[in-house]
Design a protein around this motif. Structure first.
Motif, PDB file in Angstrom:
ATOM      1  N   LYS A   1       8.641-118.055 -52.156  1.00 32.25           N
ATOM      2  CA  LYS A   1       8.638-119.336 -51.438  1.00 32.25           C
ATOM      3  C   LYS A   1       9.205-119.191 -50.034  1.00 32.25           C
ATOM      4  N   GLY A   2      10.136-118.277 -49.885  1.00 26.37           N
ATOM      5  CA  GLY A   2      10.765-118.026 -48.594  1.00 26.37           C
ATOM      6  C   GLY A   2      11.557-116.739 -48.664  1.00 26.37           C
TER       7      GLY A   2
ATOM      8  N   GLY B   1       5.395-117.806 -46.156  1.00 26.60           N
ATOM      9  CA  GLY B   1       6.540-118.651 -46.458  1.00 26.60           C
ATOM     10  C   GLY B   1       7.481-118.817 -45.279  1.00 26.60           C
ATOM     11  N   LYS B   2       8.617-119.437 -45.562  1.00 29.87           N
ATOM     12  CA  LYS B   2       9.611-119.699 -44.532  1.00 29.87           C
ATOM     13  C   LYS B   2      10.596-118.532 -44.449  1.00 29.87           C
TER      14      LYS B   2
END
Length: 735
Positions: free
Chosen positions: A572-573, A632-633
């Motif tokens: 996700k990150g 993702g971040k």
């Protein structure tokens, strides 16, 4: 069978002949005296140095064993005359280690010339520890043109054992065993040894008129050093020319006579050749030479100085060059006069002159100091000349160094007087300034946990009855740093040191009740001291709860980068923790993972040795895209521990499209370092090139300013929380 034996014997004979014909005993095989080290090898430090039969090849290897010694390091070294020409020098060698801890083991390569070290690496940054079988390592350095001696060595710092074997030294890819030697011809400057033992100058308690006169001399001396062609050729030992000129100069009370002496000295250096390729100041230069002081002089002196300027040295220079590829200044042929622990009056003045002029002409951030560097020469003349002993001289130098406000600048090395001033005994706890208060953040050794009643999260308000704020105010001038958080970082390392075995401190614990108690102090070698952050063990990367990737650059390996890119694809990150110093250089290996197209991220300013004082911008560097960018971040964690290469790495990652820098302002010291040697064996450094964002925005002193500011709190420290990391996880989880 007979044919096989013939080839076997022939190969052995060839091997032996090759070994016997080797100029240098870099494989440890030649040992005339079995009670001594292998021929040509010497020992540094006080560890157990020996020749061992546990070899990588052949019969012998060099061995270092820390044993019970408290000296801190041991090294087995071999000196080779630098009778070779080339651009790059490389040392390869095999190393085996056992139970290495509290330090590191590595190869060591050092190149010396004219009383100073010109190039050096001991693999300290690679932090090789633990137990490892034979493995080949290498060091590559720029090969200085003024090299006189090369030292090949193995080194062990801390505890454990290390073996070394099969060293190969090459210059431009050619083994020195096979290279033809060239005759070294020393310059006139090198042959001048008249004042090597003492300057024979007496200058203490200078009067205001003398200070004014000595300030002008310092300016003229430095200007000529970096501009005059004859000095650039190495025809004068410019340190010793100062000592020859000073006696008559300081006796003169008439200002006009002093200036006449200066004009005569300039003229005596010889008629100048017309410079046909001396360029005027570049109109686009970011920093320009300051010649205003020359135009303020009377006509004769002004004319003599401007004549030197117009016909200044171009190209090769005896005292200054630029590092290959990078462009930071390399100060050459600067003798540190190491055998003079307390330099006499002349050498103290030389120290000030040398440093002031190096900063004046070759420091890329001289415009960022809070105070005008032009005023510092006169201000520090009495400070240096009135220093009554070795410690006062070292403190004067440290105070001057702090004036440039560069975290890279400090006094490095084994300085006994400074160490004693700070204190030879250390507390069992690590402390940091949190929320403007001095807080216990960790223990150096687990067995010291809660000893003397100290707990993580305790606030120290007084030391020996003196408020911490007062101690900080008294000592801050001796702690060079680019900004306040970094100065407090450095000061916290020493604030509880003492020559006593106990300190009385006032604590404020979780119950908020102040109490005064004694804390026991220990010799440094009895504690597992870390300066700013503990060494990170285990893998450099992992998946956190919530499918979030985490990377700690402190212990990242080259092989980790490709694995991170592959294993973190579906996360996700990603959190990249740079609240440390990266183990390897990753801007162009990890950085491309976060950009979808080639993206500018940095540009530099470099000095000009043909026009001292001029700095111009280089072209902008870009982070290239190496395929499909991470979707993702990215959150990058920084604080005051993020310095130099760590800041540069952060800038590279900031080129990404979906990045947040989180934490607090960094150390504000970027740019490849340049070493400066000063009389009395002092060694310091400066940031040698200017580092800027593509739009010209500063990074020096400012640091990397976070997009989201989060700092540790005392409550968080007491509860064992990493609030910065928690915030990063929250930012990614919210996405």
């Amino acid at each position: 069978m007979k044919k096989f034996l013939f080839f076997l014997l022939a190969s052995i004979m060839i091997s032996c002949t090759a070994q016997e014909s080797s100029k240098y005993n870099l494989g440890f095989e030649t040992q005339k005296d079995p009670l001594q080290l292998a021929d040509g090898w010497i020992e540094w430090g006080k560890y157990e140095i020996s020749i061992d039969t546990l070899a990588h090849s052949g019969n012998y290897a060099g061995k270092i064993n820390s044993g019970e010694s408290e000296d801190g390091f041991g090294s087995i070294a071999y000196e080779i005359p630098a009778n070779y020409k080339g651009e790059r020098i490389e040392l390869k060698g095999y190393m085996k280690i056992k139970n290495v801890s509290d330090g590191f083991a590595g190869l060591l390569l050092r190149v010396d010339g004219n009383g100073s070290t010109l190039a050096f690496d001991n693999m300290q940054r690679r932090q090789i520890t633990g137990t490892k079988d034979w493995e080949q390592y290498s060091i590559t350095l720029n090969y200085p043109e003024d090299a006189q001696r090369i030292y090949v060595a193995g080194i062990l710092v801390g505890k454990g054992e290390a073996w070394f074997d099969d060293f190969v030294l090459s210059i431009d890819g050619k083994d020195v065993q096979m290279l033809k030697e060239v005759e070294y011809k020393p310059s006139k400057a090198e042959l001048d040894k008249e004042f090597i033992d003492a300057s024979r100058i007496e200058l203490t308690e200078p009067s205001p008129k003398q200070i004014e006169s000595l300030e002008l001399l310092g300016r003229v001396w430095g200007f000529l050093k970096y501009h005059h062609l004859e000095i650039a050729k190495g025809n004068y030992n410019w340190d010793f020319e100062l000592f020859r000129f000073l006696p008559a100069y300081i006796k003169t009370t008439d200002k006009n006579e002093s200036k006449r002496q200066l004009v005569d000295r300039i003229t005596s250096l010889g008629k100048l050749e017309d410079c046909t390729n001396c360029e005027p100041t570049n109109e686009s230069a970011f920093l320009k030479p300051d010649l205003e002081w020359i135009y303020q002089q009377e006509e004769d002196l002004k004319s003599a100085l401007l004549d030197v300027y117009k016909n200044r040295s171009q190209g090769k220079h005896y005292y200054i060059t630029k590092a290959a590829n990078v462009g930071n200044p390399e100060f050459k042929n600067e003798n540190s006069y190491y055998d003079m622990p307390y330099p006499d009056d002349g050498y103290r003045l030389l120290s000030l002159y040398r440093y002031w002029n190096m900063i004046n002409y070759f420091f890329p951030y001289r415009h960022l100091m809070d105070e005008n560097w032009n005023t510092k020469l006169a201000e520090y003349i009495p400070v240096f000349l009135n220093a009554k002993n070795e410690l006062e001289y070292e403190l004067a130098a440290l105070q001057l160094i702090a004036e440039i406000q560069d975290t890279h600048a400090n006094i490095y090395g084994d300085m006994e007087q400074l160490d004693a001033w700070k204190g030879i005994n250390y507390p069992p706890v690590h402390v940091r300034f949190i929320e403007n208060q001095l807080v216990v953040t960790d223990y150096y050794n687990e067995e010291f946990a809660n000893r003397d009643g100290l707990k993580v999260g305790d606030i120290i308000s007084e030391i020996q009855g003196k408020p911490v704020d007062e101690i900080v105010a008294e000592k801050t001038k001796y702690y060079p740093a680019s900004n306040v958080p970094t100065r407090l970082r450095n000061l916290s390392e020493d604030i509880l040191r003492s020559n006593n075995k106990e300190l009385d401190i006032t604590l404020i614990s979780k119950d908020r009740k102040p109490r005064t108690q004694s804390v026991t102090l220990y010799p440094k070698d009895s504690l597992e001291i870390f300066r700013w952050y503990k060494k990170s063990e285990g893998s450099s990367y992992k998946i956190l709860d919530g499918n979030i990737g985490y990377v700690n650059l402190q212990n990242i390996k080259e092989s980790d980068v490709s694995k991170i890119k592959e294993e973190f694809k579906g996360t996700k990150g990603i959190i990249v923790d740079i609240r440390n110093y990266p183990a390897i250089f990753v801007p162009f290996s990890l950085g491309p993972y976060f950009v979808s197209q080639s993206t500018p991220f940095v540009k530099f300013t470099q000095g000009n040795i043909d026009h001292p004082g001029e700095f111009t911008f280089t072209d902008t560097l870009e982070i290239p895209n190496d395929g499909e960018a991470y979707k993702g971040k990215l959150v990058v964690l920084v604080n005051e521990l993020t310095q130099s290469m760590a800041e540069y790495t952060t800038m590279a990652l900031k080129a990404g499209e979906n990045i947040t820098v989180l934490g607090s302002t960094t150390a504000g010291a970027d740019g490849n370092v340049s070493t400066i040697l000063l009389p009395g064996g002092l060694r310091t450094m400066i940031s040698g090139i200017g580092v800027y964002y593509p739009n010209g925005e500063e990074t020096q002193r400012v640091g990397i300013v976070p997009d989201v500011e989060v700092k540790p709190t005392i409550v968080g420290i007491r509860n064992g929380k990493d609030e910065v990391l928690e915030k990063a996880i929250q930012l990614i989880s919210e996405e």
